[in-house]
Scaffold this active site. Structure first.
Site, PDB file in Angstrom:
ATOM      1  N   LYS A 295     118.694  -6.355 102.551  1.00 45.54           N
ATOM      2  CA  LYS A 295     117.957  -6.319 103.820  1.00 45.54           C
ATOM      3  C   LYS A 295     116.461  -6.343 103.538  1.00 45.54           C
ATOM      4  O   LYS A 295     115.985  -5.740 102.575  1.00 45.54           O
ATOM      5  CB  LYS A 295     118.301  -5.056 104.601  1.00 45.54           C
ATOM      6  CG  LYS A 295     119.739  -5.039 105.063  1.00 45.54           C
ATOM      7  CD  LYS A 295     120.055  -3.807 105.865  1.00 45.54           C
ATOM      8  CE  LYS A 295     121.493  -3.905 106.286  1.00 45.54           C
ATOM      9  NZ  LYS A 295     122.126  -2.701 106.584  1.00 45.54           N
TER      10      LYS A 295
ATOM     11  N   HIS B   8     135.558 -19.289  97.544  1.00 49.57           N
ATOM     12  CA  HIS B   8     136.993 -19.534  97.652  1.00 49.57           C
ATOM     13  C   HIS B   8     137.459 -19.198  99.069  1.00 49.57           C
ATOM     14  O   HIS B   8     136.845 -18.387  99.757  1.00 49.57           O
ATOM     15  CB  HIS B   8     137.752 -18.674  96.634  1.00 49.57           C
ATOM     16  CG  HIS B   8     137.293 -18.907  95.230  1.00 49.57           C
ATOM     17  ND1 HIS B   8     137.750 -19.939  94.455  1.00 49.57           N
ATOM     18  CD2 HIS B   8     136.377 -18.246  94.457  1.00 49.57           C
ATOM     19  CE1 HIS B   8     137.159 -19.901  93.270  1.00 49.57           C
ATOM     20  NE2 HIS B   8     136.311 -18.894  93.256  1.00 49.57           N
TER      21      HIS B   8
END
Length: 186
Positions: free
Chosen positions: A178, A113
């Site tokens: 990560k 959005h």
């Protein structure tokens, strides 16, 4: 151009469109029927999944409860396992490769959005495809955000929020996710 065509093309679209709303209702009813089937009714489960998904090849096992937006934007290559309480918001294509294992409570979200409130209030949204390549394992409670590609043979640790691509043969964890090391798959 219809709102569905815009959605499929990755353009801004109105999810409140009559056609898209009807298609979401159809998919949600199929999900509800699937989730209500007896655990041992493998034949009915397979038939419902074939009605729901855009492409399903080989052995695909999905534990209830499973939910998606449209279904037709989800494609399985072969031999996938999805544990309980998976949600796939498939406003764009979601491709799940061969030998993929998805832990419980995972979310795979192609929808996005606008950041600006005025644009967001207008009900516009867009979607970016997600690709999960072969031999990937997603731990429990993993969230995959729009536009992400997870490379083959990778492992995503439990609770990770994957907001960018993960290269092949990687172990990745955390929020944001990560890479902590390469995986030797020789």
């Amino acid at each position: 151009m219809t709102e569905k065509e815009k959605m499929i093309s990755g353009l801004d679209y109105l999810a409140c469109d009559k056609q898209l709303k009807a298609e979401r209702i159809k998919a949600k009813n199929l999900c509800l029927a699937y989730n209500a089937l007896p655990a041992e009714d493998f034949k009915s489960k397979e038939a419902l999944l074939r009605r729901l998904f855009g492409k399903i090849a080989g052995n695909v096992i999905i534990e209830p409860n499973f939910f998606c937006d449209y279904g037709y934007n989800i494609e399985f290559t072969d031999n996938a396992y999805i544990n309980h309480n998976c949600v796939i918001l498939d406003c764009a294509k979601v491709t799940i490769g061969a030998n993929v294992m998805i832990g419980p409570n995972c979310g795979i979200y192609t929808a996005t959005h606008p950041i600006e409130a005025k644009a967001r209030i207008s009900a516009l949204e867009s979607a970016k495809p997600i690709l999960i390549e072969d031999n990937v394992w997603l731990g429990g409670n993993v969230t995959i955000l729009p536009g992400v590609r997870i490379g083959r043979n990778s492992v995503i640790g439990a609770g990770a929020v994957v907001n960018r691509d993960v290269p092949a043969n990687s172990l990745a964890v955390g929020n944001p996710c990560k890479i902590i090391r390469k995986i030797n798959n020789d």
